[in-house]
Design an enzyme around this catalytic site. Structure first.
Site, PDB file in Angstrom:
ATOM      1  N   ARG A 172     -14.052  14.717  -8.301  1.00 55.87           N
ATOM      2  CA  ARG A 172     -13.287  13.465  -8.336  1.00 55.87           C
ATOM      3  C   ARG A 172     -11.818  13.713  -8.648  1.00 55.87           C
ATOM      4  NH1 ARG A 172     -13.978  10.225 -12.599  1.00 55.87           N
ATOM      5  NH2 ARG A 172     -16.228  10.514 -12.686  1.00 55.87           N
ATOM      6  N   TYR A 203      -0.633  -8.104   6.036  1.00 52.22           N
ATOM      7  CA  TYR A 203      -2.041  -7.743   6.242  1.00 52.22           C
ATOM      8  C   TYR A 203      -2.968  -8.604   5.378  1.00 52.22           C
ATOM      9  CZ  TYR A 203      -6.335  -5.046   6.015  1.00 52.22           C
ATOM     10  OH  TYR A 203      -7.651  -4.671   6.028  1.00 52.22           O
ATOM     11  N   ASP A 216       4.345  -1.320   2.822  1.00 56.55           N
ATOM     12  CA  ASP A 216       3.215  -0.885   3.640  1.00 56.55           C
ATOM     13  C   ASP A 216       3.802  -0.426   4.972  1.00 56.55           C
ATOM     14  OD1 ASP A 216       1.028  -0.752   5.411  1.00 56.55           O
ATOM     15  OD2 ASP A 216      -0.096  -2.263   4.286  1.00 56.55           O
ATOM     16  N   LYS A 256      -5.328   4.308  10.413  1.00 53.10           N
ATOM     17  CA  LYS A 256      -4.700   3.808  11.627  1.00 53.10           C
ATOM     18  C   LYS A 256      -3.950   4.926  12.367  1.00 53.10           C
ATOM     19  CE  LYS A 256      -6.399  -0.009   9.994  1.00 53.10           C
ATOM     20  NZ  LYS A 256      -5.624  -0.971   9.208  1.00 53.10           N
TER      21      LYS A 256
END
Ligand SMILES: *Cc1c(COP(=O)(O)O)cnc(C)c1O
Length: 350
Positions: free
Chosen positions: A23, A74, A145, A170
């Protein structure tokens, strides 16, 4: 030495090294963070998804903090803010960031201004340098963003932003095969706070996903060049089509975001939106194309289109708006497909 970075599939490590447990770190994440950090000009951390990256930035805010965001950004980001506000964690205000004056007025007393340019899905462009500078004058941090533009077209950290966020899912990964996110910042203190969020909340990337994103990133420049050229051709032809009532693409000289995009971007990108009169006609177009796929998401090598008003949290999105993520196919094939889907709208019924 292998040419490619290794994919280490191990949850634990022998005591004595830098990493103790899966982790905390992974060699494939580190390689991806190095590349995205260099592209954006800061230190990068990868997360399990774009929205996990958004959430990690929001989580650095103190309880009761206020966030200002674009009303057409978004929908997942605004959904998250609404959820947190509903549980008393923070406050948020949605504004039209294309109005810089009103946005900066709304920033009074806020902790964070959340910007997205171009926005998903309407492709609105806001004045990044003016908003970042104006927010900082009021002591407000700024996150951008940068999913639609990518660092090849726009570098918000160079304009002074504190955080850049990506849905790596994306364009960066680019093959519709992974869900991943990233945050890039220049301040070591901010990065340390984000490392804590990632380790405490556990929104970590899988090593194999990081490897795939690295593979995709190698061709980002050529994919984007082709997709952007295709988008420009499609946008200009859509403007001429009688069934289309509006086209949004910052590369069109007539677009309200064109002048700003010329100033702050190195290209206009591969995302566009166009409108037909209503949702029914938009659905008809999306289901009539054969090459372009009626599906959500964006930034892959294949062209995707969808009617965004089918979702919640799209209050400012026109009912007949179709978002197009332009791919790298032959542009004449794409236009033959899209053009005939639009021609069919005008054909007499029966
Ligand atoms: C998709 C997207 C996100 C969320 O990213 P996921 O990888 O789907 O979690 C955030 N911002 C923008 C602009 C997006 O398009």
């Amino acid at each position: 030495m292998p040419l490619n970075v290794g994919v280490v599939l191990s949850s634990t490590y022998r005591a004595g090294g830098d990493i103790l447990y899966g982790r905390e770190g992974n060699s494939a994440w580190s390689a991806l963070e190095d590349v995205v950090g260099r592209l954006e000009g800061g230190r990068c951390l990868v997360f399990s998804s774009g929205i996990a990256a958004v959430a990690a930035v929001i989580e650095t805010l103190p309880a009761g903090a206020s966030v200002v965001v674009d009303q057409g950004s978004y929908n997942g980001t605004r959904r998250l803010l609404a959820d947190l506000a509903g549980r008393g964690r923070l406050r948020w205000t949605a504004v039209d960031t294309t109005d810089a004056g009103a946005t900066l007025d709304a920033c009074r007393g806020a902790s964070l201004l959340w910007l997205e340019s171009p926005t998903n899905p309407k492709c609105d462009v806001c004045d990044l340098p003016a908003l970042i500078g104006g927010a900082h004058d009021q002591g407000v941090a700024v996150a951008v963003d940068n999913t639609f533009a990518t660092p090849l077209l726009q570098k918000p950290l160079e304009m002074g932003a504190d955080f850049v966020v990506h849905s790596v899912t994306k364009l960066l990964a680019g093959h519709s095969d992974v869900v991943l996110g990233a945050v890039v910042a220049r301040s070591d203190a901010l990065i340390d706070a984000l490392v804590d969020r990632r380790t405490l909340h556990g929104a970590i990337a899988g090593p194999l996903e990081a490897f795939l994103a690295l593979q995709g990133l190698r061709t980002l420049a050529v994919r984007l060049e082709r997709a952007q050229a295709n988008a420009s051709v499609l946008a200009h032809r859509l403007v001429e089509h009688p069934a289309v009532t509006r086209v949004r693409y910052p590369g069109l000289a007539s677009d309200p975001g064109h002048a700003l995009a010329r100033r702050q971007m190195r290209g206009f990108g591969s995302m566009l939106a166009f409108e037909v009169p209503d949702a029914g006609q938009a659905d008809a177009v999306c289901s009539a194309t054969r090459l372009a796929v009626n599906a959500t998401s964006l930034g892959g090598v294949e062209t995707l289109l969808e009617r965004r008003s089918r979702y919640g949290f799209e209050e400012t999105t026109p009912a007949g708006l179709i978002r197009v993520s332009v791919g790298i196919e032959n542009v004449e094939d794409l236009w033959a497909d899209l053009g005939s889907a639009l021609d069919a709208l005008g054909a007499p019924a029966g």
